[in-house]
Design a protein around this motif. Sequence first.
Motif, mmCIF file in Angstrom:
data_model
loop_
_atom_site.group_PDB
_atom_site.id
_atom_site.type_symbol
_atom_site.label_atom_id
_atom_site.label_comp_id
_atom_site.label_asym_id
_atom_site.label_seq_id
_atom_site.Cartn_x
_atom_site.Cartn_y
_atom_site.Cartn_z
ATOM 1 N N ASP A 1 2.556 -2.710 -6.581
ATOM 2 C CA ASP A 1 2.497 -1.329 -6.124
ATOM 3 C C ASP A 1 3.814 -0.993 -5.425
ATOM 4 O O ASP A 1 4.446 -1.890 -4.855
ATOM 5 C CB ASP A 1 1.325 -1.149 -5.143
ATOM 6 N N PRO A 2 4.232 0.274 -5.456
ATOM 7 C CA PRO A 2 5.447 0.650 -4.726
ATOM 8 C C PRO A 2 5.320 0.462 -3.217
ATOM 9 O O PRO A 2 6.315 0.313 -2.523
ATOM 10 C CB PRO A 2 5.629 2.135 -5.064
ATOM 11 N N ASP A 3 4.095 0.447 -2.706
ATOM 12 C CA ASP A 3 3.849 0.252 -1.279
ATOM 13 C C ASP A 3 3.301 -1.164 -1.066
ATOM 14 O O ASP A 3 2.140 -1.444 -1.389
ATOM 15 C CB ASP A 3 2.849 1.300 -0.785
ATOM 16 N N LEU A 4 4.129 -2.050 -0.525
ATOM 17 C CA LEU A 4 3.733 -3.450 -0.359
ATOM 18 C C LEU A 4 2.504 -3.591 0.529
ATOM 19 O O LEU A 4 1.634 -4.425 0.260
ATOM 20 C CB LEU A 4 4.885 -4.279 0.201
ATOM 21 N N THR A 5 2.396 -2.794 1.563
ATOM 22 C CA THR A 5 1.240 -2.872 2.459
ATOM 23 C C THR A 5 -0.056 -2.611 1.700
ATOM 24 O O THR A 5 -1.038 -3.347 1.858
ATOM 25 C CB THR A 5 1.384 -1.875 3.624
ATOM 26 N N LEU A 6 -0.060 -1.594 0.848
ATOM 27 C CA LEU A 6 -1.257 -1.289 0.064
ATOM 28 C C LEU A 6 -1.560 -2.401 -0.940
ATOM 29 O O LEU A 6 -2.724 -2.755 -1.147
ATOM 30 C CB LEU A 6 -1.100 0.046 -0.648
ATOM 31 N N ALA A 7 -0.519 -2.948 -1.559
ATOM 32 C CA ALA A 7 -0.722 -4.057 -2.496
ATOM 33 C C ALA A 7 -1.326 -5.257 -1.780
ATOM 34 O O ALA A 7 -2.248 -5.903 -2.293
ATOM 35 C CB ALA A 7 0.601 -4.432 -3.161
ATOM 36 N N GLU A 8 -0.829 -5.553 -0.589
ATOM 37 C CA GLU A 8 -1.351 -6.687 0.177
ATOM 38 C C GLU A 8 -2.784 -6.452 0.627
ATOM 39 O O GLU A 8 -3.600 -7.375 0.622
ATOM 40 C CB GLU A 8 -0.450 -6.969 1.382
ATOM 41 N N GLU A 9 -3.111 -5.208 1.008
ATOM 42 C CA GLU A 9 -4.487 -4.895 1.404
ATOM 43 C C GLU A 9 -5.450 -5.071 0.231
ATOM 44 O O GLU A 9 -6.549 -5.605 0.396
ATOM 45 C CB GLU A 9 -4.571 -3.472 1.952
#
Length: 143
Positions: free
Chosen positions: A36-44
Amino acid sequence: MHLRWKLCVVLGGGTGVGHEVSLRLARAGAGVLVADPDLTLAEETAAALRGNRVSTWSIEVDPADDRELELLAARARDLGGADLVVVTGVTPARGKDVAAALLAEPQLVGVLADDQPGGDARTAIAVVDLLGTADAGTVVVVA
């Protein structure tokens, strides 16, 4: 194809239909590389998948950046190679580019509109149904 023990790459897996697809793939026993372009969202998303006792990983990827797609492909190879690919949030043409970066011989089986009645969950069900009967190398684009 049974999804258990397969590596599925979900580009756009941090939110929306990509997140829902990732959850459903994990419930079916697939390992999931959440990009995902947003690492935080991918990690969640990856953290949520681990509750299904499957292998999950996260990576930050801008689908418009060819260099980042190369890095995604390298990461997938490090994990044994992608068996299945789901691409969300891009045009069908860009989805084909993503597939070509990840798979030697991608087989595009569907381009689904992200406007299914019932929202993200309904679209995710359609995607996983397609993947559950597909061969390795299959790609589904949700535009």
